[in-house]
Write an enzyme that holds these catalytic residues in place. Structure first.
Site, PDB file in Angstrom:
ATOM      1  N   SER A   1     -17.582  -3.770  -6.274  1.00  0.00           N
ATOM      2  CA  SER A   1     -16.773  -3.448  -5.106  1.00  0.00           C
ATOM      3  C   SER A   1     -17.577  -2.570  -4.149  1.00  0.00           C
ATOM      4  CB  SER A   1     -15.504  -2.714  -5.527  1.00  0.00           C
ATOM      5  OG  SER A   1     -15.830  -1.436  -6.055  1.00  0.00           O
ATOM      6  N   ALA A   2     -17.034  -2.357  -2.957  1.00  0.00           N
ATOM      7  CA  ALA A   2     -17.723  -1.508  -1.988  1.00  0.00           C
ATOM      8  C   ALA A   2     -17.897  -0.092  -2.524  1.00  0.00           C
ATOM      9  CB  ALA A   2     -16.952  -1.493  -0.674  1.00  0.00           C
TER      10      ALA A   2
ATOM     11  N   TYR B   1       0.836  -1.201   0.000  1.00  0.00           N
ATOM     12  CA  TYR B   1       0.000   0.000   0.000  1.00  0.00           C
ATOM     13  C   TYR B   1       0.874   1.254   0.000  1.00  0.00           C
ATOM     14  CZ  TYR B   1      -4.140   2.816   0.800  1.00  0.00           C
ATOM     15  OH  TYR B   1      -5.156   3.726   0.659  1.00  0.00           O
TER      16      TYR B   1
ATOM     17  N   PHE C   1      -7.082   9.514  -7.887  1.00  0.00           N
ATOM     18  CA  PHE C   1      -7.775   9.952  -6.662  1.00  0.00           C
ATOM     19  C   PHE C   1      -7.363   9.073  -5.497  1.00  0.00           C
ATOM     20  CE2 PHE C   1     -11.123   9.803  -3.467  1.00  0.00           C
ATOM     21  CZ  PHE C   1     -11.286  11.157  -3.202  1.00  0.00           C
ATOM     22  N   TRP C   2      -7.008   9.730  -4.382  1.00  0.00           N
ATOM     23  CA  TRP C   2      -6.720   9.057  -3.123  1.00  0.00           C
ATOM     24  C   TRP C   2      -7.326   9.898  -2.021  1.00  0.00           C
ATOM     25  CZ3 TRP C   2      -1.337   8.469  -0.399  1.00  0.00           C
ATOM     26  CH2 TRP C   2      -1.429   7.452   0.569  1.00  0.00           C
TER      27      TRP C   2
ATOM     28  N   MET D   1      -6.606  -3.072  -9.250  1.00  0.00           N
ATOM     29  CA  MET D   1      -6.964  -4.434  -8.876  1.00  0.00           C
ATOM     30  C   MET D   1      -6.332  -5.465  -9.797  1.00  0.00           C
ATOM     31  SD  MET D   1     -10.984  -3.813  -7.912  1.00  0.00           S
ATOM     32  CE  MET D   1     -11.278  -5.560  -7.618  1.00  0.00           C
TER      33      MET D   1
ATOM     34  N   ASN E   1     -14.953   4.292   2.017  1.00  0.00           N
ATOM     35  CA  ASN E   1     -15.556   4.012   0.719  1.00  0.00           C
ATOM     36  C   ASN E   1     -16.682   4.969   0.315  1.00  0.00           C
ATOM     37  OD1 ASN E   1     -13.869   1.810   0.044  1.00  0.00           O
ATOM     38  ND2 ASN E   1     -15.046   0.464   1.356  1.00  0.00           N
TER      39      ASN E   1
END
Length: 326
Positions: free
Chosen positions: A152-153, A53, A263-264, A241, A125
């Protein structure tokens, strides 16, 4: 009392983490003691255990980055929290722990009577989905958005938020079994990814001009989304992913003038004012509390079962979130 601790990182995430007994200290004058109600396992949590990460906490560390707890006791100078109250846990504090002690100012009070399991997924999320819909392209009611990893979430939240805002979504998935559940969740169009994606998207949307694409996959999947965008559209990449960096063709960049953004959520928080952060969380918490915004839950494990929980969350092919409880 148990905490899910890891002292090293490695390729098999469940091998490096274990439930360890501890005794939480009594809260000091400005602190509160909270018992965990629920905390999700996010993909970023698994990547953190493997060392892949973007930000890695110093070791040893406790797993988990978000969740909800119930106040057990408060320090003598704490006035705004009381025992029994549900609170949002501080992001990044290490939430896979039966009990947490931290300064009261780091916690956010939550609406009474709301589902703590749904609220436990509030911090990461839902704001990611909300901000990607609002920060990159001025969309109006009736506009289309296309996304991959739609099951995904983030994908599920994006479908619901888009519908609440009057937007339409094209949702790309990897298998046909996901079409029905996403349609029931409010998706307008659900398609299985493939080389002829642009042709099928144009047919399903009646050649709509799609200005925003949301990409969680990376690799060649990014370019398939870019192919579906209108001229001067924007592709926002927030994940890989596939294990590969986003790839967008020169044709899309040059001849269609496509813009590619990353985007983060952590960066948004660094730049946003406290007022903007609080307004975002207030809006999303109310939507969750009133049942207008929710996420499917696949399985629930206790902190003592952390190895099994991480192994299950890391394998993929799930039908919802994996949660950790005390």
């Amino acid at each position: 009392m148990l905490k899910a601790e890891y002292k090293e990182r490695g390729p098999v995430p469940q091998d490096v983490i274990e439930a360890v007994e501890f005794t939480a200290p009594a809260p000091q004058h400005d602190e509160i003691l909270v018992e965990l109600q629920a905390s999700p396992i996010n993909p970023s949590d698994v990547l953190t255990l493997t060392g892949l990460y973007g930000i890695l906490p110093p070791l040893p560390a406790i797993g988990g980055n978000e969740g909800v707890g119930k106040v057990v006791s408060v320090g003598e100078k704490v006035e705004h929290f009381k025992p029994g109250q549900s609170v949002l846990l501080p992001v990044g504090i290490g939430t896979w722990s039966t009990h947490i002690v931290a300064p009261a100012k780091k916690f956010i009070p939550l609406p009474d009577g709301a589902d703590p399991q749904q609220l436990s997924m509030l911090s990461i999320n839902p704001p990611t989905a909300s901000l990607m819909l609002s920060e990159f392209m001025p969309l109006k009611e009736g506009d289309w958005v296309i996304q991959n990893a739609a099951n995904s979430a983030v994908g599920n939240y994006l479908i619901q938020l888009a519908r609440l805002r009057g937007l339409k979504t094209v949702n790309i998935v990897r298998r046909e079994s996901l079409i029905e559940p996403l349609t029931k969740a409010g998706a307008d169009v659900v398609l299985v990814d493939g080389d002829d994606l642009v042709k099928r998207v144009r047919k399903a949307t009646e050649k709509a001009e799609i200005q925003l694409a949301i990409d969680a996959v990376g690799g060649t999947a990014s370019n398939r989304l870019a192919d579906c965008l209108a001229s001067q559209g924007t592709l926002v990449n927030y994940g890989m992913m596939s294990g590969e960096a986003a790839q967008v063709s020169s044709a899309n960049l040059i001849f269609k003038d496509i813009t590619v953004k990353g985007f983060w959520l952590a960066i948004w928080f660094q730049r946003a004012t406290k007022e903007a952060q609080q307004a975002l969380y207030n809006e999303l918490a109310m939507l969750i509390a009133t049942g207008k915004l929710k996420a499917p839950i696949d399985r629930i494990y206790k902190v003592a079962e952390i190895k099994d929980a991480v192994a299950y969350a890391a394998q993929g092919e799930r039908n919802g979130k994996v949660l950790i409880t005390a």
